[in-house]
Write a protein that holds these residues in place. Sequence first.
Motif, short mmCIF file in Angstrom:
data_model
loop_
_atom_site.label_atom_id
_atom_site.label_comp_id
_atom_site.label_asym_id
_atom_site.label_seq_id
_atom_site.Cartn_x
_atom_site.Cartn_y
_atom_site.Cartn_z
N LEU A 1 43.62 34.51 34.98
CA LEU A 1 43.80 35.96 34.97
C LEU A 1 45.25 36.30 34.63
N ARG B 1 48.84 37.95 34.93
CA ARG B 1 49.62 38.42 36.07
C ARG B 1 49.74 39.94 36.04
N ARG C 1 46.99 38.61 48.49
CA ARG C 1 46.41 38.84 47.17
C ARG C 1 47.41 38.54 46.06
N TYR D 1 47.42 34.73 45.41
CA TYR D 1 46.26 34.20 44.70
C TYR D 1 46.20 34.67 43.25
N GLU D 2 46.43 35.94 43.03
CA GLU D 2 46.27 36.46 41.67
C GLU D 2 47.48 36.15 40.79
N ASN D 3 48.68 36.26 41.32
CA ASN D 3 49.87 36.08 40.50
C ASN D 3 50.36 34.64 40.46
N TRP E 1 43.84 33.29 40.33
CA TRP E 1 42.47 33.29 40.84
C TRP E 1 41.99 34.72 41.05
N ALA E 2 40.74 34.98 40.73
CA ALA E 2 40.16 36.31 40.94
C ALA E 2 39.88 36.53 42.42
N THR E 3 40.14 37.75 42.89
CA THR E 3 39.92 38.10 44.29
C THR E 3 39.02 39.32 44.39
#
Length: 222
Positions: free
Chosen positions: A7, A9, A19, A22-24, A28-30
Amino acid sequence: MLPTVPLPRRPLHPSDPVRQWYENELGWATVPASPLRLVAGLRFDVLDVPAEAGVRALRHLGPASPVALRTSRSAPREDPAARHEKWPARHGTRMWLLVAAGSAEELPGLLDWLEWGALALDLTAIGAGGSIEAPLPPGMPEGPLTADGAGTDGPGGSGAQGAAVWLRPPEPGCEVEPSLPTLSAVGGGGGAPDLVRLVDTVATQCHRVRLRRACAQPPAYS
């Protein structure tokens, strides 16, 4: 297996550090929720087993293969270090073994091929369309978090994060896919762990745990 693309950033509110991590940091998608959840079926699938069974399968994983633990929310709160010391014996503790995306669809056929399909095993796979509670990132304190350390259960916050923790956390900046058990590793090709050996070991241990628990129950008298 579906192709995976990290994904992009994106800026997130500083009150949601879980969050953000995990995302940045991982890409990973949350799923925004309280607590935050991770989307399965994109970068990885998950084998959900009793911790007593999962610990015997750790030898079939690579050192970079992520593994998480989740304790029951009804369990008494305790010091995180003490929780880790006695996690294999905690009733209700689950182990999440991250495996290659698409493995959840392969599990029923794989169990049949290994001659475990006819038995009721406390073993489930979470894949496309599913999610798991996001384990607390390493070094982050348990409980609701905000940028200033205060608690929050509001929208966008991580809520009561901490029932799930990493035993072997993923490494920020590293692709997780090469470390995950996969069917393509059968025969020793490549560097990924072998999903067949992992599932066979986990199924064997789940069966043993089931027999142990059955023997430990007091006899029923009519």
